[in-house]
Motif scaffolding. Sequence first.
Motif, mmCIF file in Angstrom:
data_model
loop_
_atom_site.group_PDB
_atom_site.id
_atom_site.type_symbol
_atom_site.label_atom_id
_atom_site.label_comp_id
_atom_site.label_asym_id
_atom_site.label_seq_id
_atom_site.Cartn_x
_atom_site.Cartn_y
_atom_site.Cartn_z
ATOM 1 N N CYS B 150 0.829 -1.207 0.000
ATOM 2 C CA CYS B 150 0.000 0.000 0.000
ATOM 3 C C CYS B 150 0.865 1.259 0.000
ATOM 4 O O CYS B 150 0.517 2.257 -0.643
ATOM 5 C CB CYS B 150 -0.942 -0.005 1.197
ATOM 6 N N ALA B 151 1.981 1.243 0.725
ATOM 7 C CA ALA B 151 2.886 2.391 0.717
ATOM 8 C C ALA B 151 3.372 2.655 -0.705
ATOM 9 O O ALA B 151 3.455 3.800 -1.149
ATOM 10 C CB ALA B 151 4.074 2.145 1.650
ATOM 11 N N TYR B 152 3.649 1.586 -1.424
ATOM 12 C CA TYR B 152 4.183 1.706 -2.783
ATOM 13 C C TYR B 152 3.170 2.356 -3.726
ATOM 14 O O TYR B 152 3.512 3.192 -4.557
ATOM 15 C CB TYR B 152 4.575 0.325 -3.299
ATOM 16 N N PHE B 153 1.895 1.992 -3.578
ATOM 17 C CA PHE B 153 0.870 2.522 -4.480
ATOM 18 C C PHE B 153 0.104 3.702 -3.879
ATOM 19 O O PHE B 153 -0.845 4.191 -4.486
ATOM 20 C CB PHE B 153 -0.124 1.417 -4.870
ATOM 21 N N GLY B 154 0.488 4.141 -2.674
ATOM 22 C CA GLY B 154 -0.185 5.281 -2.068
ATOM 23 C C GLY B 154 -1.629 5.005 -1.681
ATOM 24 O O GLY B 154 -2.511 5.855 -1.836
#
Lengths: 454, 454
Positions: B150-154
């Motif tokens: 989720c951090a990677y895709f915001g």
Amino acid sequence: MEIPYKIYLEESELPTQWYNVRADMKNKPAPLLNPANGEPAGLDMLSAVFCRELAEQELDNDTAYIDIPEEIQSFYKMYRPSPLVRAYCLEKALGTPAKIYYKFEGNNTSGSHKLNSAIAQAFYAKKQGLKGVTTETGAGQWGTALSMACAYFGLDCKVYMVKVSYEQKPFRREVMRTYGANVTPSPSETTEVGRKILAEFPGTTGSLGCAISEAVEVALHTEGYRYVLGSVLNQVLLHQSVIGLESMAACDKYDIKPDIIIGCAGGGSNLGGLISPFMGRKLRGEADYRFIAVEPASCPSLTRGKFAYDFCDTGKVCPLAKMYTLGSGFIPSPNHAGGLRYHGMSSIISQLYDDGLMEARSCEQTSVFDAAQQFARIEGILPAPESSHAIRVAIDEAMRCKETGEEKTILFGLTGTGYFDMVAYQKYNDGEMTDYIPTDEDIAKSLAALPDVR
Amino acid sequence: MEIPYKIYLEESELPTQWYNVRADMKNKPAPLLNPANGEPAGLDMLSAVFCRELAEQELDNDTAYIDIPEEIQSFYKMYRPSPLVRAYCLEKALGTPAKIYYKFEGNNTSGSHKLNSAIAQAFYAKKQGLKGVTTETGAGQWGTALSMACAYFGLDCKVYMVKVSYEQKPFRREVMRTYGANVTPSPSETTEVGRKILAEFPGTTGSLGCAISEAVEVALHTEGYRYVLGSVLNQVLLHQSVIGLESMAACDKYDIKPDIIIGCAGGGSNLGGLISPFMGRKLRGEADYRFIAVEPASCPSLTRGKFAYDFCDTGKVCPLAKMYTLGSGFIPSPNHAGGLRYHGMSSIISQLYDDGLMEARSCEQTSVFDAAQQFARIEGILPAPESSHAIRVAIDEAMRCKETGEEKTILFGLTGTGYFDMVAYQKYNDGEMTDYIPTDEDIAKSLAALPDVR
């Protein structure tokens, strides 16, 4: 040529010799001195503490390449080569024209580069027919690495772990025990120096300096044991040259030409290992690079210390080393995380820095964790606080390229993972992390106690 | 051909499609059922809980190969390929003529294979324009993986963490927070089901079943959110096929022909991912392999459960699945470590097992940790307790080869590392680990509560 995300060398491309940068240094690092008489420590003195072949490596300023024994090469193959990673995602997120690479040493159970030297030191101990080795550990990475190496060769491993870490980092302790190590909180009742300190300061939670003194005492007084150390020493930088040699081979293979090479610096072993072969090229006039050592602002030995002979341990039982130092009595603020809390610096790195062949920079803790969090989210690796010092400066340099439009190639050492450093991350996540920079008076005070040599 | 210690595929050799073993299964896994009316759960019902494309994957029993979106391939390249490792040192230590290989999925910050599906599920959520996802986590590996994705895709990431883990595994929690996840101890006051459970059992430390119910409730009642799950589901096995596809490509490249393929089995995602493409060859009659699922003796769904429709969660809000189950009320002994404590099993694995296409074996905890410690000391990787179930059986099979003199080739899945499982290792190191095997009465009791379907 398209650069893959991760470059793994083939087994046939792996280094079979370590590189000894001292051979190419015009100004050699100053010798260790016997604290009793101020004379250079020779092979006999060093062999009483270290394994003989390691003592020879410690003293060898001339041999450029030293064969990596086959047994060590075999062990290396279990976790090496480490990948040279192109930080495509970080570059994109920063919007920088710079190309960023990192050599990632965290993909082994010790969690860091420390294993490269641990396995070498354990091998020579086994070869010499020893029964076991002693050491100290603070944050625990070195103790874990040595436990793994000793388990592999069937050696006893006695680790003196700073008492506060022993209590606050029980998981690190359990990893070492899983590998069969005997872990003792320091100071302990098992040594003379430990009993003395406990009598004087009954409530003390220990220090690295005290743990070193206990480990050395046990090694000197136990038949078939020697003492091993995970950083600072010339022999350790020699073993760690495998990091730089692999990096250089990968760069050469893909025609990558680093402009700036960055590493965090505590005792200097990872930094020295990473830069050694590149520095060799620079010393021989074959190429030029900017090298940047990054240290914590709370323990700034290169940027604010003095280049002088000093004690390596607080107990003052070890030989004296000429190095950039804050004084052996310097105590970094306890709320500061990480394994970069050493008052001194490798004699090799110190000499190279004093000769103007490399730069040094210090960073405050909060800005280091800003970089750590950013890197974790973008590149998917949770970095150790120590390693994050290099990330901080790599990002800073990449942002400078964004301003100037320069397409520089940046290479940094990502020494390890932060899985056992979550107490520090928690402080950061909770907004409770603070910075501390020692005053000039703090440093002057500890420097006033430097030994009087020559 | 000489086999290297570690086989890393080139980027050009990496899978660009997932493999869906259902396409080659003669007996398809039974469909999920709507608990309200016993009807098969269709796309509309599943799309209310899951992202639409994931719901489609869940229902797709026909398409053998599904393209891996480029964005996911890019993310995979940050931590994949994972190495296929030849356990030369373990073979030597065991003195076995068997050849042992393991596919090591632990070299990423989530510490396990879970990231393979987390990034896929986060991608489809982002593609659908969602704001965020909800999930539950027990041991914490899935929650960590999803936080990273989720951090990677915001994307927002709301994790309901079983309260006892939230308190006992603060480091796992902090890794998730470092990746920006919102972590809530379950049961909580934030949901209706949580409040109800807290009112009824004020001192409860939570359960996975309750955490699932809370995560599903929040997803259903929050605009722009969907629920995601880290195992059991068909879609998850599809994403995890990347493990098996890489393994098969590496085997084919070096002409390695596995005789026995072994994986630990909780919900079945890692096992299913590893064996899928090999099972496909077996189903198509192109090759033959023995497949062994290894489960804990404390939670033996395949070896002692019943093949029947059951609830997937204790709260009974999710669709019913046909699977080998111990009953959704089955609670494994709390002193047993690891993420294999699920009462049921993937419908795909259950069907394959019921069709006699694979074997299952259960192991007691202490013997699993014996294998874990032995492996750690010899191969240098500290395995997760879950993964160590596969190690146990791999060693057992290798020792059988030693007795018979057969030179079998054994491949097992090493799903992850044990850095966050040191409480269990400590128990083992201290000799305080115990075994628990449920009685027939225990199992009969929880099976008595199976739902009445058809």
